[in-house]
Motif scaffolding. Structure first.
Motif, PDB file in Angstrom:
ATOM      1  N   SER A  57       0.584  -1.119   0.143  1.00  0.00           N
ATOM      2  CA  SER A  57      -0.166  -0.062  -0.301  1.00  0.00           C
ATOM      3  C   SER A  57       0.893   1.668  -0.332  1.00  0.00           C
ATOM      4  O   SER A  57       0.300   2.390  -0.453  1.00  0.00           O
ATOM      5  CB  SER A  57      -0.909  -0.229   1.689  1.00  0.00           C
ATOM      6  OG  SER A  57      -1.740  -0.485   1.181  1.00  0.00           O
ATOM      7  N   GLN A  99      -7.039   0.819  -0.040  1.00  0.00           N
ATOM      8  CA  GLN A  99      -7.505  -0.313   0.736  1.00  0.00           C
ATOM      9  C   GLN A  99      -8.562   0.329   1.779  1.00  0.00           C
ATOM     10  O   GLN A  99      -9.168  -0.100   1.969  1.00  0.00           O
ATOM     11  CB  GLN A  99      -6.052  -0.872   1.570  1.00  0.00           C
ATOM     12  CG  GLN A  99      -6.559  -2.191   2.379  1.00  0.00           C
ATOM     13  CD  GLN A  99      -5.107  -2.580   2.968  1.00  0.00           C
ATOM     14  OE1 GLN A  99      -4.301  -1.917   2.486  1.00  0.00           O
ATOM     15  NE2 GLN A  99      -5.209  -3.610   3.421  1.00  0.00           N
ATOM     16  N   ASP A 179      -6.365  -1.560  -4.917  1.00  0.00           N
ATOM     17  CA  ASP A 179      -5.347  -1.798  -3.108  1.00  0.00           C
ATOM     18  C   ASP A 179      -6.266  -2.964  -2.933  1.00  0.00           C
ATOM     19  O   ASP A 179      -7.874  -2.456  -1.568  1.00  0.00           O
ATOM     20  CB  ASP A 179      -5.100  -0.963  -2.832  1.00  0.00           C
ATOM     21  CG  ASP A 179      -3.929  -1.056  -1.160  1.00  0.00           C
ATOM     22  OD1 ASP A 179      -3.805  -2.653  -1.296  1.00  0.00           O
ATOM     23  OD2 ASP A 179      -3.146  -0.352  -0.488  1.00  0.00           O
ATOM     24  N   GLU A 180      -6.550  -4.150  -2.998  1.00  0.00           N
ATOM     25  CA  GLU A 180      -7.327  -5.065  -2.667  1.00  0.00           C
ATOM     26  C   GLU A 180      -8.502  -4.566  -2.310  1.00  0.00           C
ATOM     27  O   GLU A 180     -10.186  -4.504  -1.726  1.00  0.00           O
ATOM     28  CB  GLU A 180      -7.156  -4.903  -0.756  1.00  0.00           C
ATOM     29  CG  GLU A 180      -5.757  -6.009  -0.216  1.00  0.00           C
ATOM     30  CD  GLU A 180      -5.436  -6.284   1.101  1.00  0.00           C
ATOM     31  OE1 GLU A 180      -6.380  -6.389   1.957  1.00  0.00           O
ATOM     32  OE2 GLU A 180      -4.082  -6.170   1.679  1.00  0.00           O
ATOM     33  N   GLY A 411      -2.626  -2.135   6.417  1.00  0.00           N
ATOM     34  CA  GLY A 411      -4.113  -3.129   6.495  1.00  0.00           C
ATOM     35  C   GLY A 411      -4.657  -4.683   7.463  1.00  0.00           C
ATOM     36  O   GLY A 411      -5.678  -4.380   8.159  1.00  0.00           O
TER      37      GLY A 411
HETATM   38 MG    MG Z   1      -2.209  -2.328   1.558  1.00  0.00          MG
END
Ligand code: MG
Ligand code: ATP
Lengths: 507, 324, 319
Positions: A57, A99, A179-180, A411
């Protein structure tokens, strides 16, 4: 041990649209990025892989202008750029889905999608109609059917994730960072998202994709770059890459990805829910959880799994049904009552509902049990520290110390703190709503071990997860929900991903 | 990260500001310093007093420091100002008390520091002073009771002893306002035909006076006269009466004879005011301080002349009429 | 970035403290009257009034709320004391009446906000007017004067040469610091301000602890009113006007976030002292009262501006 990045390309390489060289970024006490290189081609899906806190990230925030790098160089389409901030990055054609969801809760989904770039109708007048129509179009391509006029506050976390995706798509960026994006999505929405990604890449858009779900990487990725401890350890073509090797590169150790299931030891009944209902949301939901049992809840987005958890935990009122703990009726009208009755709930939205970001890891972990660590209202620091470190230890939270503020964690590490918090609570029945959201492959195994250990200690576990392998692998019994009802109950041994999915979609 | 630079930056700003301010305030020689602490500087009455004091100070070679709280009613802040000035070792203290009793502790402190105190405009409560064992060197002010009587006689005469009257009070508990009202009521009581139909506070303020007057006009449309305990409120009443389209029908009397009030009287929007002489008070106060510092004595009471100002003799007003 | 709050001073306070010291240094250079023992004692004594109100305000702001009624509660508790004393109650009993009234007003605020679900701004705005009105009614708008010397010693007394108000203020800060750092009440205050929803979901009795913050603010306003009455030998229904703004300024200069969840009373103490020193210094320098207002306002703005800027940057970097 670290292989070279130059490997033969099977097809003529597309032009390189992004090059990052020697990116370095340090935070107090942590070097998040230590000279990372990254090269992304037009039309490819470039996957970033790495454990929690590896720096994925952070690298993307450097690219999107949210972080200033300490050292390094960025080239877009061959010419060097100095990205001055998020706006500048957007103007350069870089779009990002963060994220940690960054939406304005009181604005509608459509307003969020176009925030800062509202379609105009004359000076200062927002063209609401156009905005809503455009948002609906984008959301539909993602397989979402909710009304874009709804305020984001009322949307589920998965729906909010889709709004984020729609927002990024509406930017029409040349480089799109995700991001995810799927951490809260079920198979169906993930499939729709992948179709959209394929359409974009066929138009030459470069997508940088971050996920801890390895299956997805093999499905959508073209190349993968693995980060470990702020360094790049490898870049590979996804075709022909070996899953176990990728995991080893990430974790620097062997990890057995199979979800192990010990024999169920079913004890006394702990939780009994009878005919739970809430108008328009839940209908006649009944089930039991016994000591030592793991009961899985599967279903599509919006099928009512989270709503069941919220109703039992006293967050939302219910207008029908009863809840029993150890055979006695439990009067639960607030989370406080629920915790007193011995029920814990790990919520799916860690940032909004799980954590106090300004407090330290220690303070977050002991928050629900602080009362039991105090005498005359004075808290025992020693007990706090002991309890916090006991429960953090098993989770490998990457941090310089437990006194670190949660805001500063990656995260996945934040998710581990929420987990530790509910482990520390030592309740009889623990409801876990997406407990491994954003957690890396290696840590997931440890979380599974923990869940098993809890069960073997006699805790009853309710597991809600959008990751079918997780549910099918862990649960002793699986309840499948659809449109607010329990439509099937499968035993863990007979359930397969296919059978669960079939019930969930109602085929 | 950037945190470490913060102290430096704040420090730089603060140091810069202080040195800048200090630079503007340098240059005290051997001249005696006299402090004049006013109730406020948001009221022309006190601004005039300050001007009178400055003129006298300049001609006597006295360094004059003038300070006032932001709000006229802030007794605590006035107390703090006095304390701070005592720290500065001023040679004499001239003060217009924000509260007749509340100022006593400040006087005590000045006494302890052997700094002479001259009270201007508003009397200090005598029993409270005595109880605390405090001393003041002199009181300079006008006889507000007498001024109130003057206003009462004017209203009685204009209405021919017959009519309904509204009163706008100042902040309750102020010696100045209370005295004015006492004198006014005293005269009205002598005229059975005159009735006070409303007596409410507008806290010395113009906008509040406007609102109160509007409300009174609603409940007493047959109102004949308004007496306000100062001109600031009287001018608020003037506006409210004008807004009701009744200028000239209602007799409005103020107190203080501020420039704005004089103009309003000349334009026949207002009828009378009582001239105090704040400029003279300021002048006398500084002269008294000068004499005290030379070791001379000053009278304990120094009355300042008071007079009725009406349309016939509005006196010299520098500013040309320019309103509305 | 935010550091753990467990140490007495951390990054943010060090910054504010440096600001205070710089201000003092500048005044020391600018006027010979500033850096005397008696003046410094005097400054701290004057800061006690706003300083104590600001402690309560810190609790409230930490929960993410605001209390606009503290100034009016100062007036009402003072008048309640005065009325009780006038009615013949012994002074200690009268003081107890005053403190009870302050506490009750605070609890009233808390009930309106937690049970009535009113936004704190509205609830306390209402209380501000109600309390002021009752104070004026009880006293007929007049100050109530004349208290025994034993009571007045609250403001005029000394212990080892230190004025009693200073001792009282420091004691209150010490207790507040202990409450915030070592007790359930403190931890929950931060948690609720940082994330009310997550706190409720952790089983915290959010309503009770929120109400407690307003009760503390009300009680401390009453304590302040005792000092004020003792100091001026008079209970004034118009006392405490705009104290809420001075208190908020002290809290915010001290680095507490208006959004709640972060800040310390140590910061608030420094903030209150900055305001006190600034006023004192401007008086000493003989600065015109017009310019004083400009200077005070500017310092508040600059201090908060710098603070917010850093905070935003840290926050953006972390998200
Ligand atoms: Mg991350
Ligand atoms: N604002 C910050 N202050 C201090 N440390 C930070 C900050 N942001 C990130 N870090 C640290 O930098 C490291 C990399 O974090 P990053 O968020 O990039 O990890 P990640 O690879 O995205 O992990 P995840 O898979 O958990 O999302 C972590 O150790 C994290 O604690």
């Amino acid at each position: 041990m670290i292989p070279s990045a130059s490997e033969p390309h099977p097809r003529p390489p597309e032009p390189i649209v992004l090059r990052m060289f020697g990116i370095r970024k340090a935070f107090p006490g942590v070097v998040a990025l230590d000279g990372v290189d990254l090269e992304v081609r037009a039309g490819e899906v470039h996957v970033l892989l790495g454990e929690n806190g590896a720096g994925k990230s952070t690298l993307m925030k450097v690219l999107s202008g949210a972080h200033a790098m300490d050292a390094g160089r960025i080239e877009l389409a061959g010419s060097e750029v100095a990205i001055s901030g998020p706006r500048h990055a957007r103007d350069l054609g870089i779009g990002i889905i963060y994220q940690e969801l960054a939406l304005v809760p009181d604005l509608s989904a459509a307003e969020n999608v176009f925030l800062g770039r509202e379609p105009r109708r004359g000076p200062g007048l927002v063209d609401r109609g156009a905005m809503v129509a455009a948002s609906r179009r984008i959301l539909q391509t993602l397989g979402a059917s909710f009304d874009p006029g709804l305020p984001v506050r009322v949307l589920s976390i998965a729906q909010r994730q889709l709004v984020e995706v729609a927002r990024a798509l509406s930017l029409e960026a040349r480089i799109l960072v995700m991001d995810e994006p799927t951490s809260a999505l079920t198979e169906r929405e993930t499939g729709a998202l992948f179709a959209t990604i394929r359409r974009l890449t066929s138009q030459g858009v470069a997508v940088i994709y971050i996920s801890h779900r390895l299956d997805e990487i093999f499905e959508i990725g073209d190349r993968v770059t693995v980060l470990r401890d702020g360094r790049r350890v490898a870049t590979r073509e996804v075709d022909g890459a070996d899953r176990r090797e990728l995991v080893r590169l990430m974790a620097d150790r062997e990890i057995d990805e199979r979800v192990p299931r010990p024999a169920a030891r079913r004890g006394d009944e702990l939780l009994r829910v009878e005919g739970l209902g809430r108008h328009g949301v839940l209908h006649d939901v009944s089930f039991r959880v016994h000591a030592g049992e793991i009961v899985g809840f599967a279903g599509l987005l919006g099928s009512g799994r989270t709503e069941v958890a919220r109703a039992i935990f006293g967050i939302d009122p219910h207008d029908a049904g009863r809840v029993f703990m150890r055979g006695r009726p439990a009067r639960i009208s607030s989370p406080r009552d629920a915790i007193r009755a011995g029920i814990g709930l790990l919520t799916e939205d860690r940032k909004r509902q799980g954590l106090v970001l300004e407090l330290s890891i220690r303070e977050n972990i002991v928050l629900p049990v602080l009362g039991s660590m105090s005498r005359f209202g004075i808290v025992s620091r020693r007990m706090e520290r002991e309890r916090a470190s006991k429960h953090a230890a098993g989770l490998r939270i990457k941090t310089p110390s437990l006194e670190q503020v949660v805001l500063n964690l990656s995260g996945g590490n934040q998710q581990k703190v929420v987990l530790a918090k509910w482990l520390a609570c030592e309740v009889d029945v623990l409801i876990l709503d997406e407990p491994t959201r954003g957690i890396d492959v290696g840590s997931k195994q440890e979380v599974y071990q923990l869940i098993h250990r809890l069960a073997s200690e006699g805790v009853g576990i309710v597991l809600i997860s959008s990751e079918l392998p997780e549910i099918v692998g862990l649960a002793d019994r699986i309840l499948v929900m659809r449109a607010g009802r329990v439509v099937a109950e499968l035993s863990g041994d007979e359930a397969s991903q296919e059978s669960v999915l079939a019930h969930a979609v109602g085929a | 990260m950037t945190l470490r630079r913060r102290p430096v930056r704040i420090a730089a700003v603060l140091v810069g500001a202080c040195l800048g301010i200090a630079a503007c305030n340098r240059g005290d020689g051997g001249a005696p310093t006299v402090a004049l602490v006013l109730k406020t500087l948001n009221n022309p009455f006190f601004v005039e007093m300050e001007q009178g004091a400055r003129e006298a100070a300049d001609s006597l070679g006295i360094e004059l420091v003038v300070q006032a709280p932001e709000r006229e009613i802030d007794v605590e802040k006035q107390m703090q100002i006095v304390e701070n000035l005592l720290q500065r070792r001023v040679d004499a203290l001239l003060i217009t008390p924000s509260g007749s009793r509340e100022i006593v502790p400040a006087v005590v402190k000045a006494n302890e520091a052997a700094i002479p105190v001259v009270v201007v405009d508003t009397r200090v409560d005598a029993p409270a002073l005595e109880e605390a064992g405090a001393r003041i060197s002199s009181f300079i002010g006008s006889d507000n009771v007498d001024g109130g009587r003057m206003a009462g006689r004017f209203v009685a005469e204009r209405l021919g002893g017959q009519g309904r009257v509204a009163v706008l009070e100042g902040i309750p508990g102020h010696e100045t306002g209370d005295s004015r009202l006492t004198g006014f009521r005293e005269v009205l009581a002598e005229h059975p035909g005159l009735e006070i139909v409303s007596s409410q506070t507008a806290n010395w303020e113009r906008d509040q006076a406007f609102n109160v007057t509007q409300n009174v006009l609603q409940s007493h449309p047959d109102l004949d006269a308004i007496f306000a305990a100062n001109d600031v409120m009287a001018l608020g009443a003037v506006e409210a009466v004008a807004a009701a389209g009744r200028t000239g029908e209602i007799v409005i009397v103020g107190f203080d004879a501020q420039d704005d009030a004089r103009i309003a009287i000349r334009e026949e929007r207002m009828d009378a005011t009582i001239a105090q002489n704040p400029r003279e008070m300021g002048r006398l106060a500084v002269i008294s301080a000068d004499r005290l510092l030379r070791g001379e004595t000053v009278p304990a009471e120094q009355p300042v002349r008071i007079e009725l100002v009406t349309g016939q003799q509005t006196g010299a007003v520098e500013a040309p009429a320019r309103e509305e | 970035m935010a550091l753990p709050r467990t140490k007495l001073l951390h990054g943010r306070e060090v910054g504010t403290l440096a600001g205070l010291l710089a201000l003092c240094a500048a005044l020391w250079v600018a006027t010979p009257h500033f850096a005397t023992v008696s003046n410094l004692v005097n400054v701290v004594e004057q800061s006690a009034i706003i300083g104590i109100v600001a402690v309560g305000m810190t609790f409230v702001i930490l929960t993410g709320g605001i209390d606009l009624s503290v100034g009016s509660i100062v007036a009402l508790s003072g008048v309640a004391l005065g009325t009780a004393h006038e009615a013949g109650l012994p002074i200690a009993a009268a003081a107890a009446v005053g403190l009870t009234v302050g506490l009750a007003c605070g609890l009233g605020n808390g009930a309106l906000i937690t049970l009535g679900r009113l936004p704190p701004f509205i609830a306390t705005l209402g209380m501000m007017s109600v309390a002021r009105g009752i104070a004026l009614m009880l006293s007929d708008g007049r100050p109530i004067s004349g208290y025994p010397a034993s009571f007045r010693a609250l403001a005029t007394g000394h212990v080892l040469g230190i004025p009693f108000p200073v001792i009282l203020m420091l004691a209150i800060y010490a207790v507040a610091h202990f409450l915030l750092t070592r007790t359930l009440l403190g931890r929950y205050t931060y948690a609720i301000g940082g994330n009310e929803e997550a706190s409720a979901l952790s089983g915290i009795n959010v309503r009770a602890y929120k109400a407690a913050a307003y009760a503390i603010a009300g009680l401390l306003s009453a304590v302040t009113s005792m000092l004020l009455v003792a100091r001026l030998n008079s209970a004034q229904p118009i006392a405490g006007i705009m104290y809420e703004l001075d208190a908020i300024a002290a809290v915010v200069i001290g680095g507490t976030s208006l959004l709640g969840g972060s800040g310390t009373v140590i910061g608030t103490l420094i903030g209150a002292l900055i305001m006190g020193v600034l006023r004192n210094g401007l008086n000493l320098l003989g600065v015109s009262s017009y310019l004083q207002q400009v200077a005070i306002g500017s310092v508040i703005i600059v201090a908060v501006l710098v603070d917010m800027m850093l905070r935003r940057r840290a926050r953006r970097a972390a998200e």
